[in-house]
Design an enzyme around this catalytic site. Structure first.
Site, mmCIF file in Angstrom:
data_model
loop_
_atom_site.group_PDB
_atom_site.id
_atom_site.type_symbol
_atom_site.label_atom_id
_atom_site.label_comp_id
_atom_site.label_asym_id
_atom_site.label_seq_id
_atom_site.Cartn_x
_atom_site.Cartn_y
_atom_site.Cartn_z
ATOM 1 N N ASP A 7 0.852 -1.078 -0.135
ATOM 2 C CA ASP A 7 -0.029 0.190 -0.015
ATOM 3 C C ASP A 7 0.857 1.270 -0.035
ATOM 4 O O ASP A 7 2.026 1.247 0.525
ATOM 5 C CB ASP A 7 -0.965 0.167 1.254
ATOM 6 C CG ASP A 7 -1.884 1.085 1.203
ATOM 7 O OD1 ASP A 7 -2.509 1.658 0.330
ATOM 8 O OD2 ASP A 7 -1.943 1.467 2.558
ATOM 9 N N ASP A 9 -0.381 4.997 1.115
ATOM 10 C CA ASP A 9 -0.681 5.880 2.051
ATOM 11 C C ASP A 9 -0.593 4.978 3.608
ATOM 12 O O ASP A 9 -1.051 4.108 3.808
ATOM 13 C CB ASP A 9 -1.963 6.373 1.888
ATOM 14 C CG ASP A 9 -2.301 7.185 0.696
ATOM 15 O OD1 ASP A 9 -1.340 7.736 0.150
ATOM 16 O OD2 ASP A 9 -3.449 7.146 0.145
ATOM 17 N N ASP A 131 -2.241 -0.697 5.783
ATOM 18 C CA ASP A 131 -2.365 -0.227 7.178
ATOM 19 C C ASP A 131 -3.770 -0.351 7.560
ATOM 20 O O ASP A 131 -4.471 0.063 8.584
ATOM 21 C CB ASP A 131 -2.091 1.232 7.250
ATOM 22 C CG ASP A 131 -2.896 2.152 6.238
ATOM 23 O OD1 ASP A 131 -2.931 1.887 5.105
ATOM 24 O OD2 ASP A 131 -3.251 3.162 6.797
#
Length: 178
Positions: A7, A9, A131
């Site tokens: 990922d 961000d 996250d």
């Protein structure tokens, strides 16, 4: 050789710190990073403010790089098949900005290994570093939860707190992170 989906961000890009910096600049108010712990992403700001900031031109282009990510991702690319996977469709301006950001900070990642999508449920890989529970819960490979303030209560995943721990997990040697 493993296929690793990573990922952007709050994993490769320090979105939380950037959001705090922009908020302070635009609203002349400092938000203590600790106040973000254990609450849903964006909830520490007045209603609609986080969405306004995230939707502003230039926001995603100017996010700082997460410490250690460049060195470790490069080392992973030398041993594994690495894909950057970002659910970028919610913020249409982010598409070009994220691509430009990746080209600047991760020039060794081919455009063929960048996936912008709306839902990560389509991702097939051996590992996913993310996250968000919403992206890891349906993932069929091995999920690795990258620590962020909003995910501190989660305990059902193997957690990696920083890029040094990612390097250790994948036994990537000769990597110096800052």
């Amino acid at each position: 050789m493993a296929r690793i989906a990573i990922d952007m961000d709050n994993v490769m890009a320090d979105l939380t710190q950037h959001l705090l910096n922009v908020y302070e600049k635009e609203y002349s108010e400092v938000v203590d990073p600790e106040s973000l712990n254990n609450i849903p992403e964006g909830s520490a700001f007045p209603e609609g403010v986080a969405l306004k900031i995230l939707s502003a031109p230039g926001f995603f282009r100017n996010i700082p790089v997460m410490a250690g990510s460049q060195e470790v991702v490069k080392a992973l690319c030398e041993k594994h098949e690495v894909f950057v996977v970002s659910a970028a469709m919610e913020f249409p301006l982010s598409l070009a900005e994220k691509l430009a950001w990746l080209n600047e900070h991760f020039p060794f990642i081919s455009w063929r290994n960048i996936v912008f999508c709306g839902s990560k449920t389509i991702v097939e890989a051996d590992y996913m570093i993310d996250d968000h529970d919403k992206n890891l819960s349906s993932f069929k490979g091995t999920p690795l939860l990258f620590t962020a303030p909003h995910n501190l209560p989660l305990t059902e995943y193997k957690r990696v707190n920083n890029w040094e721990e990612v390097a250790e997990y994948f036994a990537v040697s000769n990597v110096e992170t800052v």
